[in-house]
Design an enzyme around this catalytic site. Structure first.
Site, short mmCIF file in Angstrom:
data_model
loop_
_atom_site.label_atom_id
_atom_site.label_comp_id
_atom_site.label_asym_id
_atom_site.label_seq_id
_atom_site.Cartn_x
_atom_site.Cartn_y
_atom_site.Cartn_z
N LYS A 156 0.83 -1.22 0.00
CA LYS A 156 0.00 0.00 0.00
C LYS A 156 0.86 1.26 0.00
CE LYS A 156 -2.18 -0.83 3.90
NZ LYS A 156 -1.52 -2.07 4.38
N ARG A 179 -9.18 1.24 9.42
CA ARG A 179 -8.75 -0.12 9.74
C ARG A 179 -9.80 -0.86 10.54
NH1 ARG A 179 -2.93 0.81 9.45
NH2 ARG A 179 -1.74 -1.10 9.68
N ARG A 187 12.21 -5.88 4.93
CA ARG A 187 12.18 -4.55 4.32
C ARG A 187 12.86 -3.47 5.17
NH1 ARG A 187 5.67 -2.93 4.51
NH2 ARG A 187 5.57 -2.70 6.77
N ARG A 195 11.75 -0.62 10.42
CA ARG A 195 10.68 -0.34 11.37
C ARG A 195 10.78 -1.31 12.54
NH1 ARG A 195 5.09 0.25 8.11
NH2 ARG A 195 4.38 -0.66 10.07
N ARG A 221 0.06 -8.24 13.70
CA ARG A 221 -0.52 -7.26 12.76
C ARG A 221 -1.41 -7.96 11.73
NH1 ARG A 221 4.82 -4.64 10.87
NH2 ARG A 221 3.55 -3.44 9.43
#
Ligand code: AMP
Length: 220
Positions: A13, A88, A127, A161, A172
């Site tokens: 996203k 969300r 990532r 992160r 998550r």
């Protein structure tokens, strides 16, 4: 143009919102980025949400709706925006619908990035991004051309992160399936939902998103 990008963490996203914001000159409103900035700056909001984010849980609906309401009043949103990471929950979706109704406007498209759960853990855990310009990289799928040097700005500093670790990722994903996935039928009922193949290449996903925005792709 007011667009919502929906999809689990790691679906792409943020990357797609970044591309679309440049092409269509509508800002990307990423609630995750806003919360991370608050945590980094040590604001009262940041102190409140840090642990919640590290646990992979969701910040309260009231806080999130207030953040988005404030952000939408900024000048760069006059031509619309692309929401990344909001809403969300169903309560956030209702809150958004109400606040847009008050302004006599509404969401144009909700675009779901469909991705396999199995692929997500690998995508997220590798990532990282450039500390200076924010360009995204991945240990296996997208290394910088020169090791340790950002392709875009030449910086040699990168960030990961703190919530991109295997444990938090599972939490998550669980919260996505439990609290966010019900938004799919919510928006389908309102005839706003389109789905794109989030497993395709980055360029192909962008192409599919643009087809939705340009009205060349039928709603789900
Ligand atoms: P993201 O960058 O979108 O993956 O968001 C990172 C974290 O910020 C999430 O795991 C949540 O803890 C929090 N967060 C971001 N957006 C929301 C939201 N709309 N509602 C609740 N929590 C959020």
């Amino acid at each position: 143009m007011k667009i919502i990008l929906l999809g689990p963490p790691g679906a792409g996203k943020g990357t797609q919102a970044e591309i679309i914001q440049k092409r269509y000159e509508i800002p990307k409103l990423s609630t995750g980025d806003m919360l991370r900035a608050a945590v980094e700056q040590g604001t009262p909001l940041g102190k409140k949400v840090e642990k919640i984010m590290l646990a992979g849980a969701l910040v309260s609906d009231d806080i999130m709706i207030d953040i988005i309401r404030d952000r939408m009043t900024e000048a760069d949103c006059v031509n619309g925006f692309m929401l990344d990471g909001f809403p969300r929950t169903l309560a956030q979706a209702d809150g958004l619908e109400e606040m847009l109704k008050e302004q006599d406007t509404a969401i144009d498209h909700v675009i779901e990035l469909k991705v396999d759960d199995k692929a997500l853990v690998a995508r997220i855990s590798g990532r990282y991004s450039c500390a200076k310009c924010g360009a995204g990289y991945h240990d296996s799928f997208k290394k910088p051309r020169k090791e340790g040097v950002c392709d875009m700005c030449g910086s040699v500093q990168f960030n990961r992160r703190p919530d991109d670790n295997a444990e938090t990722v599972s939490a998550r994903l669980a919260s996505y399936h439990k609290q966010t996935a019900p938004l799919l039928p919510y928006y389908k009922k309102r005839k706003l939902l389109s789905s794109v193949d989030g497993m395709a290449s980055m360029e192909e996903v962008t192409r599919q998103i643009e087809a939705v925005i340009q009205g060349k792709s039928a709603a789900a």
